[in-house]
Scaffold this motif. Sequence first.
Motif, short mmCIF file in Angstrom:
data_model
loop_
_atom_site.label_atom_id
_atom_site.label_comp_id
_atom_site.label_asym_id
_atom_site.label_seq_id
_atom_site.Cartn_x
_atom_site.Cartn_y
_atom_site.Cartn_z
N LEU A 43 0.82 -1.21 0.00
CA LEU A 43 0.00 0.00 0.00
C LEU A 43 0.85 1.27 0.00
O LEU A 43 0.46 2.29 -0.58
CB LEU A 43 -0.93 0.00 1.20
CG LEU A 43 -2.02 1.08 1.21
CD1 LEU A 43 -2.93 0.93 0.00
CD2 LEU A 43 -2.83 1.00 2.50
N SER A 44 2.03 1.21 0.62
CA SER A 44 2.88 2.40 0.72
C SER A 44 3.33 2.91 -0.66
O SER A 44 3.13 4.09 -0.98
CB SER A 44 4.07 2.11 1.62
OG SER A 44 4.89 3.25 1.76
N PRO A 45 3.97 2.07 -1.50
CA PRO A 45 4.34 2.58 -2.83
C PRO A 45 3.13 2.89 -3.69
O PRO A 45 3.18 3.79 -4.54
CB PRO A 45 5.17 1.44 -3.43
CG PRO A 45 4.79 0.22 -2.67
CD PRO A 45 4.47 0.70 -1.29
N LEU A 46 2.03 2.19 -3.46
CA LEU A 46 0.80 2.45 -4.21
C LEU A 46 0.28 3.86 -3.92
O LEU A 46 -0.09 4.60 -4.84
CB LEU A 46 -0.26 1.41 -3.84
CG LEU A 46 -1.62 1.52 -4.52
CD1 LEU A 46 -1.49 1.34 -6.02
CD2 LEU A 46 -2.59 0.50 -3.95
N LEU A 47 0.28 4.25 -2.67
CA LEU A 47 -0.20 5.58 -2.30
C LEU A 47 0.77 6.66 -2.77
O LEU A 47 0.36 7.79 -3.08
CB LEU A 47 -0.40 5.68 -0.79
CG LEU A 47 -1.56 4.85 -0.23
CD1 LEU A 47 -1.64 4.96 1.28
CD2 LEU A 47 -2.88 5.27 -0.87
N GLN A 113 7.43 -0.60 -10.24
CA GLN A 113 7.80 -0.55 -8.82
C GLN A 113 7.55 -1.89 -8.15
O GLN A 113 6.51 -2.52 -8.37
CB GLN A 113 7.00 0.54 -8.12
CG GLN A 113 7.09 0.55 -6.61
CD GLN A 113 8.43 1.03 -6.09
OE1 GLN A 113 9.14 1.76 -6.79
NE2 GLN A 113 8.79 0.66 -4.88
N ASP A 114 8.49 -2.33 -7.32
CA ASP A 114 8.29 -3.54 -6.51
C ASP A 114 7.34 -3.23 -5.36
O ASP A 114 7.52 -2.23 -4.65
CB ASP A 114 9.62 -4.03 -5.93
CG ASP A 114 10.57 -4.54 -6.99
OD1 ASP A 114 10.10 -5.12 -7.98
OD2 ASP A 114 11.80 -4.36 -6.82
N ALA A 115 6.37 -4.09 -5.15
CA ALA A 115 5.42 -3.88 -4.06
C ALA A 115 6.08 -3.99 -2.69
O ALA A 115 5.57 -3.45 -1.71
CB ALA A 115 4.28 -4.89 -4.16
N PHE A 119 9.37 2.06 0.71
CA PHE A 119 9.81 3.45 0.90
C PHE A 119 10.03 4.18 -0.42
O PHE A 119 11.01 4.91 -0.59
CB PHE A 119 11.06 3.47 1.77
CG PHE A 119 10.84 2.84 3.12
CD1 PHE A 119 9.84 3.30 3.95
CD2 PHE A 119 11.62 1.77 3.54
CE1 PHE A 119 9.61 2.71 5.19
CE2 PHE A 119 11.41 1.18 4.78
CZ PHE A 119 10.40 1.65 5.61
N CYS A 120 9.11 3.99 -1.34
CA CYS A 120 9.13 4.73 -2.60
C CYS A 120 8.94 6.21 -2.29
O CYS A 120 8.13 6.57 -1.43
CB CYS A 120 8.02 4.23 -3.52
SG CYS A 120 7.95 5.04 -5.13
N LYS A 121 9.68 7.07 -2.99
CA LYS A 121 9.61 8.52 -2.73
C LYS A 121 9.16 9.27 -3.98
O LYS A 121 9.44 8.87 -5.10
CB LYS A 121 10.98 9.03 -2.29
CG LYS A 121 11.48 8.44 -0.98
CD LYS A 121 12.84 9.01 -0.62
CE LYS A 121 13.31 8.51 0.75
NZ LYS A 121 13.60 7.08 0.78
N GLU A 122 8.49 10.37 -3.75
CA GLU A 122 8.02 11.21 -4.85
C GLU A 122 9.17 11.66 -5.74
O GLU A 122 9.04 11.73 -6.95
CB GLU A 122 7.28 12.43 -4.28
CG GLU A 122 7.03 13.57 -5.25
CD GLU A 122 6.03 13.26 -6.35
OE1 GLU A 122 5.93 14.06 -7.30
OE2 GLU A 122 5.34 12.22 -6.27
#
Length: 232
Positions: A43-47, A113-115, A119-122
């Motif tokens: 959910l984190s990288p998705l958001l 992106q890997d689920a 900690f995906c960043k803008e």
Amino acid sequence: MYSGNFEIKKRSSFILACAGVGKRMQLDYPKQFFEYQGKPLFLSPLLCAEKSEYVQEIIIASQEEYVEYIIKLCQEEGVHKLKCVVVGGKERQDSIYAALKKVGEKMDYVIIQDAVRPFCKERYLREAYEVLQEGYAGAVVGVAVKDTVKQISEESLVQETLNRNILFAAHTPQAFPKDILREAYKKAYEDKFLGTDDSSLVERLGYSVKIIKGDYDNIKVTTPEDLKMLNR
């Protein structure tokens, strides 16, 4: 839409690779559904993608039995950019290819992106967009290798000590022009080539891919030990 004085002229599709099994995590369910701070990891990288002005549509590749759950959760979390959830394949490459076939014709770029990189960043999405706008065929977030790296033989004998100053560990997101990525995937299947990441499929066709310097906290949750990094 604008980011400072930078006008967004191209449209991007965000593919979330959410079909992994995660045997090394020793869980009885896929690791992307492991709860971190009360929410599943994916959910984190998705958001991050949902909130980004650099993403216009989202496609998720997952196991068939989790499709309805993912759609329901997206509705609950207000993910409005979701286009569809596709059923993934045996290999990660199969899952991305299935998602790639659903990318909208009006999309110019594809971001993968890997689920299980929560900690995906803008800034990764922004800088990837800027690299593609410069004319490169790919943008890959990565970090410089810290350790000395040895190349070894099948008998575990050291063959060579590699120059770590020119070595980078590749992360995600990775971004590419849609047509180039489709070409690379088509050729990979024709050649029966299985890559370890999406960029390797593009690189083998001779295209130029640029590294974006990422952060060391952009970890991929693969083993139980990785869970310790989530709370740092």
